[in-house]
Write a protein that holds these residues in place. Structure first.
Motif, short mmCIF file in Angstrom:
data_model
loop_
_atom_site.label_atom_id
_atom_site.label_comp_id
_atom_site.label_asym_id
_atom_site.label_seq_id
_atom_site.Cartn_x
_atom_site.Cartn_y
_atom_site.Cartn_z
N THR A 162 -17.22 -54.10 27.94
CA THR A 162 -16.40 -52.90 27.98
C THR A 162 -15.36 -53.02 29.09
N THR A 163 -14.35 -52.16 29.02
CA THR A 163 -13.27 -52.15 30.02
C THR A 163 -13.45 -50.97 30.96
N ASP A 165 -11.59 -48.97 34.38
CA ASP A 165 -10.43 -48.81 35.25
C ASP A 165 -10.84 -48.03 36.50
N ARG A 170 -8.55 -53.12 36.95
CA ARG A 170 -9.24 -53.22 35.66
C ARG A 170 -10.32 -54.28 35.72
N LEU A 172 -13.83 -56.04 33.45
CA LEU A 172 -14.63 -56.17 32.24
C LEU A 172 -16.09 -56.05 32.66
N SER A 209 -13.14 -59.54 36.77
CA SER A 209 -11.72 -59.18 36.76
C SER A 209 -10.87 -60.44 36.76
N PHE A 217 -5.20 -59.86 32.90
CA PHE A 217 -6.38 -59.15 32.41
C PHE A 217 -6.43 -59.12 30.89
N ASN A 218 -5.28 -58.87 30.24
CA ASN A 218 -5.26 -58.79 28.77
C ASN A 218 -5.69 -60.10 28.14
N GLU A 221 -9.46 -60.43 28.58
CA GLU A 221 -10.20 -59.54 27.68
C GLU A 221 -10.22 -60.10 26.26
#
Length: 234
Positions: A162-163, A165, A170, A172, A209, A217-218, A221
């Motif tokens: 899950t993510t 914030d 951010r 994971l 992270s 980050f993207n 993920e």
């Protein structure tokens, strides 16, 4: 002798429309396949520019630590430590028209020195680490991305990713079915306490992270979610 000219074959209008329809379908499918392949090649090349991939032998993916990111974090931590010392020796300070006495400022300074001092030490030690920050293979994830890394996390232990914030940061969260095992695996009391706090507040003792990794980050993920899905199906 000249060969007789063959008769011209006329295809009924209905059959022509069927043929055209099939051709359009084939062209559409071919276009979708091309788009899919292009997207896969683009993603692979994007990751390959930042990740050491050895797909021909072991299929293992290695993400290096980013020395430049860690250096900036180290400098930032030292700046907060210096600020903490300034607060410790301050007689008081006015912020937004409100005066804070020396006791409150002193306690704030001590907390800043201890917390950011610990961060600076962990970052400094990590700067000397030449191992990969994150390794992904058929058995699971090997986390070495921070000062409280979890080590080897088998795919069979992972329920979901899950993510989270927190203050523009951010993470994971690797949700596992045996969190106490990973908490107790931390030998350092401070690291064990940090894992306990993570589990109590966010549902997992393991957070990853991109702060110290050579990708954003993207990308991290997408990579982990894709690898989790692929290995859960096997």
């Amino acid at each position: 002798m000249a060969k007789p000219v063959g008769r011209t074959k006329f295809i009924p209008i209905k059959e022509v429309s069927k043929v055209d329809h099939k051709s359009d379908s084939v062209r559409a499918n071919g276009f979708l396949i091309s788009v899919f392949c292009y997207r896969k090649i683009l993603l692979t090349s994007m990751l390959d520019s930042k990740i050491n991939i050895n797909m021909h032998t072991t299929g293992q993916i290695e993400i290096p630590l980013s020395k430049s990111k860690m250096t900036l974090m180290f400098i930032g931590s030292l700046a907060f430590v210096v600020t903490g010392f300034l607060l410790v020796f301050s007689p008081g300070i006015t912020i937004g028209g409100k005066f804070y006495n020396s006791t409150i400022i002193f306690i704030t300074g001590i907390v800043a020195i201890l917390f950011f001092g610990a961060c600076a030490i962990m970052i400094f030690n990590k700067l000397r680490d030449n191992k990969a920050g994150l390794i992904i293979n058929k058995t699971g994830i090997i986390d070495n991305s921070s000062g409280i890394s979890a080590g080897h996390i088998p795919w069979t232990d992972i329920i979901e990713i899950t993510t989270l914030d927190i203050v523009n940061q951010r993470f994971l969260m690797i949700v596992i079915d045996n969190p106490n095992h990973y908490i107790q695996r931390q030998k350092n009391p401070l690291k064990r306490k940090a894992a306990e706090i993570n589990f109590k507040n966010y549902g997992s003792p393991i957070s990853i992270s991109a702060n110290a990794l050579k990708l954003n980050f993207n990308e991290l993920e997408i990579l982990l979610q894709t690898q989790l899905s692929n290995n859960k199906l096997q």
